[in-house]
Write an enzyme that holds these catalytic residues in place. Sequence first.
Site, PDB file in Angstrom:
ATOM      1  N   LYS A 275     -41.040  64.448 -26.743  1.00  6.01           N
ATOM      2  CA  LYS A 275     -41.067  65.018 -27.628  1.00  6.01           C
ATOM      3  C   LYS A 275     -42.089  65.970 -27.006  1.00  6.01           C
ATOM      4  O   LYS A 275     -42.491  67.024 -26.545  1.00  6.01           O
ATOM      5  CB  LYS A 275     -41.458  64.498 -29.027  1.00  6.01           C
TER       6      LYS A 275
ATOM      7  N   PHE B  86     -34.163  53.360 -33.107  1.00  7.15           N
ATOM      8  CA  PHE B  86     -33.090  55.053 -33.435  1.00  7.15           C
ATOM      9  C   PHE B  86     -33.738  55.728 -31.712  1.00  7.15           C
ATOM     10  O   PHE B  86     -34.565  55.770 -31.497  1.00  7.15           O
ATOM     11  CB  PHE B  86     -33.981  56.081 -34.437  1.00  7.15           C
TER      12      PHE B  86
ATOM     13  N   ASP C 168     -39.782  52.678 -25.764  1.00 11.03           N
ATOM     14  CA  ASP C 168     -39.005  54.110 -26.336  1.00 11.03           C
ATOM     15  C   ASP C 168     -40.436  55.068 -26.657  1.00 11.03           C
ATOM     16  O   ASP C 168     -40.810  54.219 -27.818  1.00 11.03           O
ATOM     17  CB  ASP C 168     -37.755  53.965 -26.167  1.00 11.03           C
TER      18      ASP C 168
HETATM   19  C1  LIG Z   1     -36.802  62.119 -31.407  1.00 10.24           C
HETATM   20  C2  LIG Z   1     -36.590  60.048 -31.090  1.00 10.24           C
HETATM   21  C3  LIG Z   1     -35.435  59.601 -29.782  1.00 10.24           C
HETATM   22  C4  LIG Z   1     -34.519  61.438 -29.890  1.00 10.24           C
HETATM   23  O1  LIG Z   1     -35.270  62.545 -29.019  1.00 10.24           O
HETATM   24  P1  LIG Z   1     -34.589  64.206 -28.972  1.00 10.24           P
HETATM   25  O2  LIG Z   1     -34.910  64.633 -28.516  1.00 10.24           O
HETATM   26  O3  LIG Z   1     -33.930  64.445 -30.487  1.00 10.24           O
HETATM   27  O4  LIG Z   1     -33.150  63.475 -28.507  1.00 10.24           O
HETATM   28  C5  LIG Z   1     -35.161  58.571 -29.073  1.00 10.24           C
HETATM   29  N1  LIG Z   1     -36.240  57.891 -29.891  1.00 10.24           N
HETATM   30  C6  LIG Z   1     -37.236  57.993 -30.529  1.00 10.24           C
HETATM   31  C7  LIG Z   1     -38.177  56.572 -30.976  1.00 10.24           C
HETATM   32  C8  LIG Z   1     -37.421  59.089 -31.061  1.00 10.24           C
HETATM   33  O5  LIG Z   1     -38.730  59.449 -32.137  1.00 10.24           O
END
Ligand SMILES: *Cc1c(COP(=O)(O)O)cnc(C)c1O
Length: 403
Positions: free
Chosen positions: A261, A147, A232
């Site tokens: 985040k 994700f 990520d």
């Molecule tokens: C939440 C998340 C995203 C996307 O972040 P947004 O601020 O919602 O665009 C990407 N990668 C990971 C691992 C996430 O948990």
Amino acid sequence: MTQILDHSGTAHLLRREDALGAHNYKPLDVVIHRAQGAWVWDTDGRRYLDCLSAYSAVNQGHCHPRIIGALTQQAQQVTLTSRAFRNDRLAAFYETVTRLLNFEAVIPMNTGAEAVETAIKLARKWAYQVRGVPRDQAQIIVMDGNFHGRTTTLVSFSSEAQYKEDFGPLTPGFVRVPYGDAAAIEAAITPNTAAVLFEPIQGEAGVIVPPEGFLRAMRDVCDRHGILMIADEIQTGLGRTGRWLACDHEQVRPDVVILGKALGGGVYPVSAVLSSREIMNLFRPGDHGSTFGGNPLAAAVAQASLEVLNDENLPARADELGRYLRGRLHALASPLVKDIRGRGLLIGVELHAAARPYCEALRDLGVLCKETHETTMRLAPPLVTTREDLDWALERIEQVLRG
Ligand SMILES: *Cc1c(COP(=O)(O)O)cnc(C)c1O
């Protein structure tokens, strides 16, 4: 559930929201009105322990006074300049984020998805300019269950049918391999491979922790084949798993790290991509940008968010509280539970059945969490949570999972 919907004021709010808004979420029916630290209050004044933390965007706790202070102070000074001009907050934010995360260079963005897109552009440019991949042929290796956000390119390489069906045509240039298997990554590498993009723990997929040694093995594969390792850490980074970065658990340094985040301290969207000076220098003026990226309000908030994590030792706290919480969850020995996994305060409790009804039962008892991937309850309270808070939640979790 019924007791909440019975309250006419709350029911009215839900009806108005659903009448006018897109239905792209299926929230638990609790209407939050106020929050402080690890706790939130609904419109009726009922109190809940937040065990989701906005998917780890609130690691520092809700409305942290120092972060709100930075926000309000900066809001009265200057909020947006665009990058057409410089602002006097950017340098200090850059220094803080590169020093604490130990990288040479940074590029600020807003949302997580944008930062992932930024890292993909950086990796592709690196492939063409440094690795010598023929134009438009670069490939990035990604993981099953990944994700990385919701843009058209990012959903293109999702393994979730719903995330991408009906949103095509999809972006080419991605190859997916099983998660946690360094040999599969190596087998997928071609002369056109630019990078491997991965989450050190897959949050959305159900808090999937890869086998011990995977990150090191991946580092080794990337080194041997001369491709970039892109972590990520939007959800796993900034203390959540008990370290500044989840990659630190295996003392692995990626070439590119993506943050989001909790970088915005739960008050404002701030994301960033970190890398070496050499790689970051591939971006020339005009290659990439964002109207809001690196604005003074974002810079002030992000700097305070990082300082709070550092000054309050929140990564170490997550490590300690995470061990405690997982230990207590194991000790429940509930027949409903299939697996308990995670690191630090990113914990997945996989049930034998759908998790949603249990999340609803917990809500009724004052504990907020959310199912992910049908059968897994994600428990990820703010890192400022106390052991007493966790004991309070555990009593209720025990009640619900008694079976
Ligand atoms: C939440 C998340 C995203 C996307 O972040 P947004 O601020 O919602 O665009 C990407 N990668 C990971 C691992 C996430 O948990």
